[in-house]
Design a protein around this motif. Structure first.
Motif, PDB file in Angstrom:
ATOM      1  N   GLN A  33      64.682  33.932  19.735  1.00 58.80           N
ATOM      2  CA  GLN A  33      64.112  34.588  20.907  1.00 58.80           C
ATOM      3  C   GLN A  33      63.673  33.540  21.919  1.00 58.80           C
ATOM      4  O   GLN A  33      62.903  32.642  21.591  1.00 58.80           O
ATOM      5  N   LEU A  34      64.174  33.637  23.135  1.00 61.13           N
ATOM      6  CA  LEU A  34      63.798  32.721  24.200  1.00 61.13           C
ATOM      7  C   LEU A  34      62.299  32.829  24.458  1.00 61.13           C
ATOM      8  O   LEU A  34      61.745  33.922  24.513  1.00 61.13           O
ATOM      9  N   SER A  35      61.663  31.698  24.623  1.00 63.45           N
ATOM     10  CA  SER A  35      60.243  31.660  24.957  1.00 63.45           C
ATOM     11  C   SER A  35      60.107  31.864  26.466  1.00 63.45           C
ATOM     12  O   SER A  35      59.941  30.921  27.232  1.00 63.45           O
ATOM     13  N   ALA A  36      60.228  33.106  26.885  1.00 64.17           N
ATOM     14  CA  ALA A  36      60.236  33.449  28.317  1.00 64.17           C
ATOM     15  C   ALA A  36      58.803  33.696  28.797  1.00 64.17           C
ATOM     16  O   ALA A  36      58.114  34.565  28.268  1.00 64.17           O
ATOM     17  N   GLN A  52      69.714  34.099  28.099  1.00 64.06           N
ATOM     18  CA  GLN A  52      69.924  33.469  26.801  1.00 64.06           C
ATOM     19  C   GLN A  52      71.171  34.071  26.172  1.00 64.06           C
ATOM     20  O   GLN A  52      71.207  35.251  25.858  1.00 64.06           O
ATOM     21  N   ARG A 107      72.997  33.791  22.905  1.00 64.88           N
ATOM     22  CA  ARG A 107      72.754  33.231  21.569  1.00 64.88           C
ATOM     23  C   ARG A 107      73.970  32.493  21.029  1.00 64.88           C
ATOM     24  O   ARG A 107      73.892  31.826  20.032  1.00 64.88           O
ATOM     25  N   CYS A 162      68.962  28.073  19.545  1.00 60.03           N
ATOM     26  CA  CYS A 162      68.621  29.045  20.583  1.00 60.03           C
ATOM     27  C   CYS A 162      69.874  29.585  21.249  1.00 60.03           C
ATOM     28  O   CYS A 162      69.911  30.726  21.659  1.00 60.03           O
ATOM     29  N   VAL A 182      71.134  28.582  27.280  1.00 57.33           N
ATOM     30  CA  VAL A 182      70.051  29.127  28.101  1.00 57.33           C
ATOM     31  C   VAL A 182      70.294  28.699  29.540  1.00 57.33           C
ATOM     32  O   VAL A 182      70.571  27.535  29.814  1.00 57.33           O
ATOM     33  N   LEU A 194      62.584  25.102  28.948  1.00 59.46           N
ATOM     34  CA  LEU A 194      62.875  26.346  28.245  1.00 59.46           C
ATOM     35  C   LEU A 194      63.347  26.073  26.826  1.00 59.46           C
ATOM     36  O   LEU A 194      64.076  25.122  26.581  1.00 59.46           O
ATOM     37  N   CYS A 217      63.309  28.165  22.539  1.00 60.82           N
ATOM     38  CA  CYS A 217      63.134  29.391  21.763  1.00 60.82           C
ATOM     39  C   CYS A 217      61.870  29.354  20.928  1.00 60.82           C
ATOM     40  O   CYS A 217      61.376  28.281  20.561  1.00 60.82           O
TER      41      CYS A 217
END
Length: 186
Positions: free
Chosen positions: A21-24, A69, A71, A134, A137, A182, A184
């Motif tokens: 999961q992207l750390s958005a 993102q 994957r 990740c 991205v 950016l 994950c």
């Protein structure tokens, strides 16, 4: 006891195969403006996050930031990704774009001409990288440029050159210099 062991094993296996999961963030600052997350879509292989200025929406905006993102379950390389995008743009009639690789980073810009549905010119500039665990991205900044009197009096190729000089070049330089932050969630 067996039921607990089976449930624990199932939970551990589920945790191991859950997609990265992207750390958005909830907000992004670009060009000294704050953009707020207004949309998030997770379609399995692709997750997309859209950010706009306060008071705007995912459908109605003047400038926006998008995080994408992929994957990358297909294990595409940057070169394959570039080739695929070029083919898509050419097949859809987009004339004004460039996509290239510099070191291990993809850089791109696209200039969309006005259409019946979208009355403005639109410029997208992007920077993307493969991130370990990740996928691919991408950070993309988009700007809509209204057809003002100055642009309406220019021929199409002059407008494109104007947008390249005053939007693409400026934004691309900023993306190149920007430190990549950016990643994950673990």
């Amino acid at each position: 006891m067996k039921k607990i062991l089976i449930l624990t094993t199932a939970l551990l296996l589920t945790a191991c195969v859950s997609p990265p999961q992207l750390s958005a963030p909830q907000t992004i600052t670009h060009n000294d403006k704050t953009y707020y997350q207004v949309s998030q879509q997770d379609l399995g292989n692709i997750a997309r996050y859209v950010y706009v200025n306060q008071g705007e929406s995912a459908q109605e905006w003047k400038s926006a930031v998008e995080l994408l993102q992929d994957r990358n379950w297909e294990m595409r390389t940057l070169d394959e990704r570039i080739t695929l995008r070029k083919r898509v743009y050419q097949n859809t009639g987009v004339e004004n774009f460039d996509i290239y690789r510099k070191d291990d980073t993809l850089y791109a810009f696209v200039i969309y001409e006005p259409t019946a549905a979208n009355k403005d010119w639109q410029v997208d500039v992007a920077k993307g990288k493969d991130i370990l665990h990740c996928g691919f991205v991408q950070y993309q900044y988009s700007l809509k440029v209204a057809k003002n009197k100055k642009l309406m009096n220019m021929k199409k190729n002059k407008v494109v050159n104007y947008l390249k000089k005053y939007v693409v070049d400026k934004e691309m330089q900023q993306l190149i210099q920007e430190q990549w932050s950016l990643g994950c969630l673990k």
